[in-house]
Write an enzyme that holds these catalytic residues in place. Structure first.
Site, PDB file in Angstrom:
ATOM      1  N   ARG A  49       0.661  -1.240  -0.050  1.00  0.00           N
ATOM      2  CA  ARG A  49      -0.143  -0.154   0.078  1.00  0.00           C
ATOM      3  C   ARG A  49       0.801   1.189   0.098  1.00  0.00           C
ATOM      4  NH1 ARG A  49      -3.123   2.253   5.220  1.00  0.00           N
ATOM      5  NH2 ARG A  49      -4.381   4.190   4.133  1.00  0.00           N
ATOM      6  N   TYR A  70       4.078   4.653   3.384  1.00  0.00           N
ATOM      7  CA  TYR A  70       4.042   3.359   4.309  1.00  0.00           C
ATOM      8  C   TYR A  70       5.111   2.662   4.322  1.00  0.00           C
ATOM      9  CZ  TYR A  70      -0.759   5.552   4.804  1.00  0.00           C
ATOM     10  OH  TYR A  70      -1.737   6.505   4.798  1.00  0.00           O
ATOM     11  N   ASN A 121      -3.122   1.689  15.996  1.00  0.00           N
ATOM     12  CA  ASN A 121      -3.003   2.521  14.799  1.00  0.00           C
ATOM     13  C   ASN A 121      -4.580   2.481  14.199  1.00  0.00           C
ATOM     14  OD1 ASN A 121      -2.945   3.944  12.304  1.00  0.00           O
ATOM     15  ND2 ASN A 121      -0.907   2.676  11.690  1.00  0.00           N
ATOM     16  N   ALA A 123      -7.593   5.309   9.056  1.00  0.00           N
ATOM     17  CA  ALA A 123      -8.517   6.468   8.789  1.00  0.00           C
ATOM     18  C   ALA A 123      -9.564   6.657  10.025  1.00  0.00           C
ATOM     19  CB  ALA A 123      -9.240   5.972   7.399  1.00  0.00           C
TER      20      ALA A 123
HETATM   21  C1  DQA Z   1      -2.111   6.221   8.956  1.00  0.00           C
HETATM   22  C2  DQA Z   1      -2.445   7.453   8.936  1.00  0.00           C
HETATM   23  C3  DQA Z   1      -3.819   7.862   8.345  1.00  0.00           C
HETATM   24  O1  DQA Z   1      -4.207   9.166   8.029  1.00  0.00           O
HETATM   25  C4  DQA Z   1      -4.302   6.878   7.441  1.00  0.00           C
HETATM   26  O2  DQA Z   1      -5.824   6.761   7.104  1.00  0.00           O
HETATM   27  C5  DQA Z   1      -3.814   5.493   7.436  1.00  0.00           C
HETATM   28  C6  DQA Z   1      -2.491   5.106   8.204  1.00  0.00           C
HETATM   29  C7  DQA Z   1      -0.585   5.871   9.536  1.00  0.00           C
HETATM   30  O3  DQA Z   1      -0.295   4.879   9.892  1.00  0.00           O
HETATM   31  O4  DQA Z   1       0.187   6.796   9.120  1.00  0.00           O
HETATM   32  O5  DQA Z   1      -4.496   4.563   7.199  1.00  0.00           O
HETATM   33  O6  DQA Z   1      -2.770   5.924  10.430  1.00  0.00           O
END
Ligand code: DQA
Length: 151
Positions: A17, A22, A76, A79
């Site tokens: 992803r 990431y 975590n 979103a």
């Molecule tokens: C996230 C940051 C969020 O804004 C995003 O929607 C994610 C990943 C991160 O780990 O950087 O899905 O939580």
């Protein structure tokens, strides 16, 4: 000490992803590293990823029952960080100390990512270090729980 690791939506895709944001580390690799850190600290961890808000909430609610009890949570929320009053309410109801973690630094991204609905309830927040954010979050939480226990 028992610690719950919660991963929100789309984190099952880590490694594939948006790697520029990431990284290339998979979720399984992240959970393995957390398992090693936990073992060295004499803790046990349980890891759950879900794309469904209610599954995360259900597991948080189970911390109120004897068999679902945990001492701390690393989450975590992905979103849901920016949208979920329900996840916030579940964490507040559980009363379990938690650390909010992000691979990226949401404040350096689109404006809709700048607001966290959970952060003010957290004992700490780690973001911006890629997969290593999780390691620091778990180490910080263990340190926090140990110092709370010795007070
Ligand atoms: C996230 C940051 C969020 O804004 C995003 O929607 C994610 C990943 C991160 O780990 O950087 O899905 O939580």
């Amino acid at each position: 000490m028992r610690i719950l690791i919660l991963h929100g939506p789309n984190l099952n895709l880590l490694g594939r992803r948006e790697p520029a944001i990431y990284g290339r580390t998979t979720l399984a690799e992240i959970d393995d590293a957390l398992g090693r850190i936990a073992r060295e600290a004499g803790c046990t961890i349980e890891c759950l990823q879900s794309n469904a808000e209610h599954e995360l909430i259900d597991r948080i609610q189970q911390t109120l029952d004897a068999d679902g009890r945990v001492d701390g949570i690393v989450i975590n929320p992905a979103a849901f960080t920016h949208t979920s009053v329900a996840l916030r309410d579940a964490l507040a109801a559980s009363g379990v100390p938690f650390v909010e973690v992000h691979l990226s630094m949401p404040e350096a991204r689109e404006p809709f990512r700048h607001r966290s609905l959970l952060a003010d309830l957290a004992v700490g927040r780690v973001s911006g270090f890629g997969a290593r954010s999780y390691n620091y979050a778990l180490q910080g939480l263990i340190g926090h729980l140990n110092s709370a226990a010795s007070e």
